[in-house]
Design an enzyme around this catalytic site. Structure first.
Site, PDB file in Angstrom:
ATOM      1  NE  ARG A 162      -4.145   1.781   0.652  1.00 27.54           N
ATOM      2  CZ  ARG A 162      -5.147   1.948  -0.196  1.00 27.54           C
ATOM      3  NH1 ARG A 162      -5.106   1.435  -1.418  1.00 27.54           N
ATOM      4  NH2 ARG A 162      -6.218   2.633   0.154  1.00 27.54           N
ATOM      5  CB  THR A 180      -8.717  -1.255  -8.370  1.00 31.61           C
ATOM      6  OG1 THR A 180      -8.755  -0.072  -7.621  1.00 31.61           O
ATOM      7  CG2 THR A 180      -7.831  -2.244  -7.674  1.00 31.61           C
ATOM      8  CD  GLU A 190      -8.983   5.896  -5.240  1.00 37.22           C
ATOM      9  OE1 GLU A 190      -9.141   4.705  -4.968  1.00 37.22           O
ATOM     10  OE2 GLU A 190      -9.931   6.679  -5.343  1.00 37.22           O
ATOM     11  CB  SER A 235      -7.078  -0.498   0.973  1.00 34.78           C
ATOM     12  OG  SER A 235      -7.540  -1.200  -0.161  1.00 34.78           O
ATOM     13  CB  SER A 236     -12.418  -1.209  -0.015  1.00 31.60           C
ATOM     14  OG  SER A 236     -12.829  -0.085   0.703  1.00 31.60           O
ATOM     15  N   GLY A 288     -13.346   0.230  -5.463  1.00 29.09           N
ATOM     16  CA  GLY A 288     -13.386   0.996  -4.228  1.00 29.09           C
ATOM     17  C   GLY A 288     -14.046   0.185  -3.119  1.00 29.09           C
TER      18      GLY A 288
HETATM   19  N1  GLU Z   1      -8.233   2.902  -3.629  1.00 27.34           N
HETATM   20  C1  GLU Z   1      -9.168   1.817  -3.514  1.00 27.34           C
HETATM   21  C2  GLU Z   1      -8.964   1.014  -2.273  1.00 27.34           C
HETATM   22  O1  GLU Z   1      -7.866   0.779  -1.897  1.00 27.34           O
HETATM   23  C3  GLU Z   1      -9.020   0.889  -4.644  1.00 27.34           C
HETATM   24  C4  GLU Z   1      -9.344   1.565  -5.900  1.00 27.34           C
HETATM   25  C5  GLU Z   1     -10.733   1.370  -6.276  1.00 27.34           C
HETATM   26  O2  GLU Z   1     -11.075   0.256  -6.670  1.00 27.34           O
HETATM   27  O3  GLU Z   1     -11.478   2.309  -6.157  1.00 27.34           O
HETATM   28  O4  GLU Z   1      -9.882   0.599  -1.671  1.00 27.34           O
END
Ligand code: GLU
Length: 593
Positions: free
Chosen positions: A118, A408, A428, A471-472, A493
């Site tokens: 990360r 992603t 992101e 993060s998700s 996300g």
């Molecule tokens: N930044 C998102 C996260 O870490 C991943 C990117 C996305 O799929 O929006 O959860």
């Protein structure tokens, strides 16, 4: 065993590789290697066979992974090669200046590991650094660029679990960046959607808007500068980024983005210094683990909320007498309430309690016949769990959750030794922060927009020096009786969590096949007043759910998952999306035993 290992090594040499592939022997019986089959030329979402499998969003990346497997590389080697290739062909979702999470089943040790790559906040960033900044301004800025994690993650992954060098792993990507790939509708659409901001940076406009417009569908897109960047990275190693020349260029770009003369965009500079890059480390962390219906579900621990939130929701569902879409949405709502209050890159996240049977039972008490009032309050994972309490009044408020885009990417890779990789990689937003490092052919991430902007006293996800934004991402591996059964993940996300959860519910509770579980229409409930859902979901479940108090609102497309299931007798079923995000690519080493 020895015979097989030798055969694999010889295969590596015969394939013209300069590297000796040495994969440790495993206890479980391997699938014997067969001569290479003719390469498929078409992208297909489901592939079944033996000896290794891969599913990514992109045919070139899947082929890059398969090529490494065919040369005798293992799943981790192939995953790194595919990630680097996605940096070429899916540059708006992945790249060397991004970050990600790997969940890895090591067949020799029979153990699940994770690697946290990360991005981090620069050391100059504090809890108030993002306060008051409009989200959209932060999206396209130097300020939102986190210290990249992917290169350190690739090096650590290869060192710990791989058999080839970074230089070797980058070769397929270099080839595609040099020779070019065919622009498809998804690439075109993503470029067009970004054109307004890409044109505001000289470097980005030059690369992605040649002649002032997105490259047309069907044209060949080359990125020789990225090929050269990868080549030098392979030669110099990660130090070139983490403190060396490339790092200096990243810092210079973040501090003074190359804004197109005449652009009126307010581009905020970033806080990153070369010392932040020098300090960056990818980290091996213990996975989260829960049992569900007797299976062991492994996920990503903080700074991702993927493992804890998917895990908590599954534990809640396990308590309920029956599981359908109503229960899926309610369990997800509750686990998102707890995610918001307790999970971030902070010490003392109560992971064990959040994933405990007692807490799950207490939370499950709140699920009735009708949708619970919004917002669901966070629970109290304090270890003291009694019988179901009387319903308590709702005290908390929560900002509305915006629709999450298809950013992603996720891949799964398995090899003939039985190793399994589930890997989420991201920059992101689709297109990251929109800023290409001049002359280097790659976009910077805007991962720091995943922090809570504040003011939000007590929020576990406020920025801090060196902190990783929550993060998700939820790369997930499921073992049954200690053997791999399923690996899966998705972009999107915070909808990543619900997509992974819904696929597991579809597969295990609704009894769908894995391809059906991925293809089925999706909904996402993240402790919001309304539940976002695809049209197919609204059509199928809308009347029943609405009558039970749910409010559904259209989200045209949720997630772009990839998965692999280990079927009986060593058969593998690799699955990608049939249609979402243009459909993905599943491949197997051999269709016959
Ligand atoms: N930044 C998102 C996260 O870490 C991943 C990117 C996305 O799929 O929006 O959860």
């Amino acid at each position: 065993m020895i015979t097989r290992r030798l055969a694999v090594t010889v295969a590596g040499i015969l394939a013209g590789s300069s590297v000796l592939f040495v994969q440790p022997a495993v206890a479980s019986p391997p699938v014997e290697k067969k001569p290479a089959e003719k390469k498929p030329v078409e992208k297909r979402p489901v592939a079944e066979g033996y000896g290794g499998a891969v599913a990514t969003v992109d045919l070139d990346a899947s082929e890059a992974a398969l090529g490494i497997l065919r040369k005798g590389g293992n799943a981790m080697d192939a995953a790194v090669a595919a990630a680097a290739t996605l940096g070429v062909t899916e540059p708006y979702s992945a790249g060397l200046a991004g970050g990600g999470f790997i969940v890895y089943y090591d067949a020799r040790q029979k153990k699940v590991h994770t690697i946290d790559g990360r991005e981090t906040a620069p050391r100059a960033m504090t809890a108030t650094s993002l306060e008051g900044i409009p989200f959209d301004d932060a999206v396209t800025s130097g300020l939102s660029a986190g210290v990249p994690g992917s290169v350190a993650q690739w090096e650590l992954a290869l060192r710990r679990f791989g058999t080839i060098s970074l230089k070797e792993a980058l070769k397929p990507a270099i080839k595609i960046a040099s020779k070019g790939f065919t622009v498809d509708q998804t690439f075109y659409d993503q470029t067009a959607a970004n054109a307004d901001r890409f044109k505001d940076f000289t470097s980005t406009a030059k690369l992605y808007l040649p002649g002032g417009a997105p490259p047309p569908v069907g044209s060949t897109f080359r990125n020789p500068e990225l090929a050269e960047t990868y080549r030098t990275l392979g030669k110099e190693g990660g130090g070139w980024l983490y403190g060396g020349r490339l790092g200096s260029e990243v810092v210079a770009t973040v501090k003074k983005p190359p804004v197109t003369p005449g652009s009126t965009r307010n581009v905020r500079p970033g806080l990153m210094e070369l010392s932040d890059l020098k300090a960056y480390r990818a980290i091996e962390r213990p996975p989260t683990k829960i049992t569900y219906k007797g299976m062991d579900v492994y996920g990503m621990a903080p700074p991702s909320s993927g493992g804890s939130t998917v895990g908590e929701a599954l534990k809640i569902l396990e308590v309920l007498p029956k599981v359908g879409m109503h229960e899926y949405l309610e369990a997800s709502r509750l686990s998102f309430a707890d995610r918001g209050k307790y999970v971030g890159d902070i010490p003392g996240v109560p992971l064990q309690e959040l994933l405990s049977d007692g807490f799950a039972k207490e939370r499950a008490c709140l699920i009735g016949e009708r949708a619970m009032p919004h917002p669901a309050p966070a629970g109290d994972p304090d270890g003291a769990y009694g019988p179901c309490p009387a319903a308590s009044p709702v005290q908390e408020t929560q900002a509305p959750v915006p629709a999450e885009g298809p950013e992603t990417t996720h891949m799964v890779v398995t090899d003939s030794w039985g190793n399994v990789v589930a890997y989420n990689i991201t920059i992101e937003s689709t297109g990251g922060n929109g800023i290409v490092v001049p002359g280097r052919g790659f976009l910077l991430n805007n991962e720091l927009t995943d922090f809570t902007f504040g003011p939000a006293p007590g929020d576990p996800n406020l920025p801090a020096p060196g902190k990783r934004p929550r993060s998700s991402m939820a790369p997930t591996i499921v073992l049954d009786g200690g053997r791999p059964l399923l690996a899966l993940g998705s972009p999107g996300g915070s909808t990543i969590i619900t997509t992974v959860l819904q696929i597991l519910v579809n597969r295990w509770d609704l009894g769908m096949s894995l391809p059906d579980a991925l293809a089925a229409p999706r909904a996402t409930q993240r402790n919001t007043a309304q539940t976002q859902a695809e049209q197919g979901f609204i059509d199928r479940y809308g009347p029943e759910l609405t009558s039970r108090g749910h409010s559904l609102v259209l989200n045209p497309e949720i997630g772009a998952a990839t998965a692999v299931e280990f079927l009986p007798q060593g058969r593998l079923q690799a699955v990608a999306e049939p249609t979402r995000r243009g459909g993905g690519s599943a491949l197997v080493m051999s269709e016959r035993r």
